[in-house]
Design a protein around this motif. Structure first.
Motif, PDB file in Angstrom:
ATOM      1  N   SER A  49       0.855  -1.175   0.000  1.00  0.00           N
ATOM      2  CA  SER A  49       0.000   0.000   0.000  1.00  0.00           C
ATOM      3  C   SER A  49       0.897   1.232   0.000  1.00  0.00           C
ATOM      4  N   GLY A  50       0.652   2.167  -0.901  1.00  0.00           N
ATOM      5  CA  GLY A  50       1.496   3.348  -0.988  1.00  0.00           C
ATOM      6  C   GLY A  50       0.714   4.634  -0.838  1.00  0.00           C
ATOM      7  N   TYR A  51       1.457   5.716  -0.690  1.00  0.00           N
ATOM      8  CA  TYR A  51       0.882   7.055  -0.578  1.00  0.00           C
ATOM      9  C   TYR A  51       1.371   7.820  -1.810  1.00  0.00           C
ATOM     10  N   PRO A 119       6.943   6.226   1.726  1.00  0.00           N
ATOM     11  CA  PRO A 119       5.657   5.890   2.342  1.00  0.00           C
ATOM     12  C   PRO A 119       4.946   4.739   1.624  1.00  0.00           C
ATOM     13  N   ILE A 120       5.437   3.551   1.926  1.00  0.00           N
ATOM     14  CA  ILE A 120       4.880   2.308   1.385  1.00  0.00           C
ATOM     15  C   ILE A 120       4.845   1.305   2.530  1.00  0.00           C
TER      16      ILE A 120
ATOM     17  N   PHE B   8      -3.693   4.841   5.913  1.00  0.00           N
ATOM     18  CA  PHE B   8      -2.879   3.892   5.170  1.00  0.00           C
ATOM     19  C   PHE B   8      -2.591   2.659   6.032  1.00  0.00           C
ATOM     20  N   ALA B   9      -2.351   1.564   5.326  1.00  0.00           N
ATOM     21  CA  ALA B   9      -1.874   0.325   5.944  1.00  0.00           C
ATOM     22  C   ALA B   9      -2.793  -0.118   7.085  1.00  0.00           C
ATOM     23  N   LEU B  73       1.243   8.517   9.476  1.00  0.00           N
ATOM     24  CA  LEU B  73       1.942   7.470   8.734  1.00  0.00           C
ATOM     25  C   LEU B  73       2.631   6.487   9.666  1.00  0.00           C
ATOM     26  N   PRO B  74       2.231   5.227   9.628  1.00  0.00           N
ATOM     27  CA  PRO B  74       2.933   4.197  10.410  1.00  0.00           C
ATOM     28  C   PRO B  74       4.361   4.027   9.886  1.00  0.00           C
ATOM     29  N   MET B  76       7.382   2.951   7.917  1.00  0.00           N
ATOM     30  CA  MET B  76       7.324   2.494   6.526  1.00  0.00           C
ATOM     31  C   MET B  76       8.063   1.171   6.345  1.00  0.00           C
ATOM     32  N   THR B  77       7.522   0.359   5.461  1.00  0.00           N
ATOM     33  CA  THR B  77       8.074  -1.003   5.301  1.00  0.00           C
ATOM     34  C   THR B  77       8.067  -1.420   3.846  1.00  0.00           C
ATOM     35  N   GLY B  78       8.490  -0.512   2.974  1.00  0.00           N
ATOM     36  CA  GLY B  78       8.583  -0.887   1.570  1.00  0.00           C
ATOM     37  C   GLY B  78       9.749  -1.829   1.326  1.00  0.00           C
ATOM     38  N   GLY B  79       9.971  -2.096   0.052  1.00  0.00           N
ATOM     39  CA  GLY B  79      11.101  -2.951  -0.317  1.00  0.00           C
ATOM     40  C   GLY B  79      10.794  -4.418  -0.231  1.00  0.00           C
TER      41      GLY B  79
END
Lengths: 155, 79
Positions: A49-51, A119-120, B8-9, B73-74, B76-79
């Motif tokens: 989920s992204g912003y 922000p993902i 989000f999330a 915004l919690p 972030m945990t991309g990648g």
């Protein structure tokens, strides 16, 4: 702008082509793949989920920092959103430079900062159909502060 | 004043929505989050979240204005 969020499959070959430059002697890339396990659980899907209204400015800040810290020509990031299955590419980073050393350093700087600052958010869907939002990246990342170029002299 | 909130999330899952508008009688992101935390049983403390106002990262102490959009915004945990 060298950043995009996409809900389509990431194709590294076409992304690499966009970075080709006759003045670059080195290219380094990173692909983050969806693996089939995490912390003892069998993972069957990841949902990202992204912003989208905020992510580009953060990504461009990270890319700008990388260009300031390392002797690179160009850099790009693509991140997937939506539902991914095992083996899919979740994130791609590409970097070009005159020499190889800076491509490795910059590539790692970019991916480590993407994981912590973009922000993902990532939700894991397990084989037993339970699910969980991942709360931190236990990814073996180097501390970005330790990735300064050892010979950084340029602005 | 009227505030638009983006989720989000995990916050979106717990709120059961990705956005909503609320009328508030204060201008404090902290107070707004405290109310949302109570409404939706959010697990995070305010200090552990980043704040984006009108799609820009903002200080926790930034005062809200009528018509602002805000997101908590919690990590972030991309990648």
């Amino acid at each position: 702008m060298n950043f995009s969020l996409t809900d389509q499959a990431i194709e590294p070959t076409s992304l690499r082509r966009k970075l080709l430059s006759l003045s670059a002697g080195a290219y380094c890339s990173y692909e983050g793949w969806v693996r089939n396990h995490n912390e003892g659980k069998i993972v069957k899907e990841l949902h990202y989920s992204g912003y989208p209204q905020l992510a580009p400015s953060i990504a461009n800040t990270i890319l700008k920092e990388a260009k300031e810290k390392f002797h690179i020509e160009d850099a790009a990031v693509v991140h997937r959103t939506g539902a991914l299955t095992t083996g899919d590419i979740a994130v791609w980073v590409g970097v070009t430079a005159h020499h190889r050393g800076d491509t490795f350093l910059a590539c790692r700087y970019i991916i480590d900062n993407v994981k912590h600052r973009l922000p993902i958010w990532k939700k894991e869907i397990y084989a037993d159909d339970t699910q969980a939002w991942i709360e931190s990246n236990h990814c073996g990342c180097a501390d970005p502060k330790n990735l300064e170029h050892p010979h950084q002299t340029h602005p | 004043m009227q505030i638009h909130i983006l989720y989000f999330a995990q916050l979106a899952d717990l709120a059961g929505k990705t956005e909503e508008s609320r009328s508030i009688d204060h201008n404090s992101p902290a107070e707004l989050y405290a109310n949302l935390k109570q409404s939706y049983n959010f697990p995070y403390e305010f200090k552990h979240l980043q704040v984006a106002i009108n799609h820009q990262l903002s200080a926790h102490s930034t005062e809200l204005k009528d018509g602002d959009s805000i997101a908590f915004l919690p990590p972030m945990t991309g990648g």
